[in-house]
Design an enzyme around this catalytic site. Structure first.
Site, mmCIF file in Angstrom:
data_model
loop_
_atom_site.group_PDB
_atom_site.id
_atom_site.type_symbol
_atom_site.label_atom_id
_atom_site.label_comp_id
_atom_site.label_asym_id
_atom_site.label_seq_id
_atom_site.Cartn_x
_atom_site.Cartn_y
_atom_site.Cartn_z
ATOM 1 N N TYR A 117 0.814 -1.218 0.000
ATOM 2 C CA TYR A 117 0.000 0.000 0.000
ATOM 3 C C TYR A 117 0.847 1.267 0.000
ATOM 4 O O TYR A 117 0.329 2.368 -0.204
ATOM 5 C CB TYR A 117 -0.928 0.032 1.224
ATOM 6 C CG TYR A 117 -1.923 -1.100 1.313
ATOM 7 C CD1 TYR A 117 -2.119 -1.997 0.259
ATOM 8 C CD2 TYR A 117 -2.674 -1.285 2.477
ATOM 9 C CE1 TYR A 117 -3.024 -3.035 0.373
ATOM 10 C CE2 TYR A 117 -3.592 -2.320 2.593
ATOM 11 C CZ TYR A 117 -3.754 -3.198 1.536
ATOM 12 O OH TYR A 117 -4.663 -4.226 1.653
ATOM 13 N N HIS A 120 0.442 -11.720 2.172
ATOM 14 C CA HIS A 120 -0.566 -11.000 1.386
ATOM 15 C C HIS A 120 -1.215 -11.866 0.310
ATOM 16 O O HIS A 120 -2.377 -11.656 -0.050
ATOM 17 C CB HIS A 120 0.078 -9.767 0.754
ATOM 18 C CG HIS A 120 -0.878 -8.666 0.471
ATOM 19 N ND1 HIS A 120 -0.532 -7.347 0.467
ATOM 20 C CD2 HIS A 120 -2.208 -8.665 0.183
ATOM 21 C CE1 HIS A 120 -1.575 -6.591 0.181
ATOM 22 N NE2 HIS A 120 -2.607 -7.376 0.000
#
Length: 289
Positions: free
Chosen positions: A52, A110
């Site tokens: 991010y 992730h």
């Protein structure tokens, strides 16, 4: 202050059932402001990730807050380009520095691609060293999750997956929960796709309780026992999203929402090799250098 319920994870730690996600808030100042606002509005679960590009901003916002660090449940995720034991171990230390904290409450893998076993061993060792309290995964299908458990010593506490009214994933949710792995929903609003905020079924249900479509969706997820991390940079929407604990959907409401399921991801197919190569190929190729 809103009293947010907590879910007890399989390692004994507790996580707030409603939190705040920071996906797609890459501008530093905007991310700091959004997280500061979220904490001020009562959110105590903050979810970020290496991918991010806002971990520094998240850490800064937490430091700026008058809320004790121990009262914040901070989550981040390792990206696939760090999926070897050595790279993951180094990345964990870098994540701690970026976040400006001595420990992370939960670290997730992730995605389910690359050297998952090596990266997971690094998370296990980080947990032993006190660098992270809990460890889990994101975007793992049941077979991938079971395979990980068969090759490791620590069971993931959470599987963070896409869940929304268009992609409800009832079989996967039930399987994870039966296996004592908590489900955490990303993209609960499907990023507004297919008119989800104006859907007449959700609107009709909301009118009975004086709630918006978004609040109905979040309440529906909460009642399924799912952890949820909606994102908004707007103060009013943050307050709206957390205001979901003064009403309860009945069985008829839940059945009407269940009928909305399209059973299709609103983003991409994790089973399609071509898509996987397009999205993760360049990151995985970094491991070969």
């Amino acid at each position: 202050m809103t009293d947010i319920p907590k879910i007890k994870l399989n390692d004994g730690n507790e996580i707030p059932q409603l939190g705040f996600g920071v996906f797609q808030i890459s501008n530093h100042d905007e991310a700091v402001k959004a997280v500061e606002s979220a904490i001020s509005n009562g959110y105590r679960l903050i979810d970020t990730a290496e991918a991010y590009n806002n971990q520094t901003a998240v850490g800064e916002a937490i430091k700026n807050s008058d809320v004790n660090r121990d009262d914040i449940f901070l989550t981040t995720k390792l990206w696939v380009s760090n999926f070897t034991y050595e790279k993951a171990s180094k990345a964990i230390d870098e994540d701690l520095k970026e976040l400006g904290t001595d420990y992370i409450d939960m670290m997730l893998l992730h995605q389910a691609y690359g050297d998952v076993a090596g990266a997971w061993r690094a998370l296990e060792d980080a947990q032993k060293a006190g660098k992270t309290k809990s460890i889990g995964v994101s975007n793992f299908w049941p077979d991938q999750l079971m395979n990980l458990q068969l090759m490791s010593n620590v069971k993931p506490v959470v599987n963070q997956i896409e869940v929304n009214p268009w992609f409800q994933r009832e079989p996967e949710v039930k399987w994870n929960q039966k296996d004592d792995v908590a489900v955490e929903a990303w993209a609960p609003f499907a990023e507004g796709k297919d008119g989800i905020f104006t859907n007449p079924v959700l609107t009709e249900i909301g009118k009975k309780y004086g709630k918006s479509n978004g609040q109905v969706i979040l309440r529906w997820l909460i009642q399924r026992g799912i952890i949820v991390i909606p994102k908004s940079v707007h103060d009013a929407r943050q307050k709206e999203n957390i205001d979901i604990f003064d009403f309860e959907l009945n069985n008829d409401d839940m059945q009407k929402i269940a009928a909305l399921d399209k059973n299709v991801s609103q983003f991409f197919d994790h089973h399609d090799p071509t898509t996987i190569e397009q999205i993760f190929g360049s990151s995985l190729n970094q491991l070969r250098r």
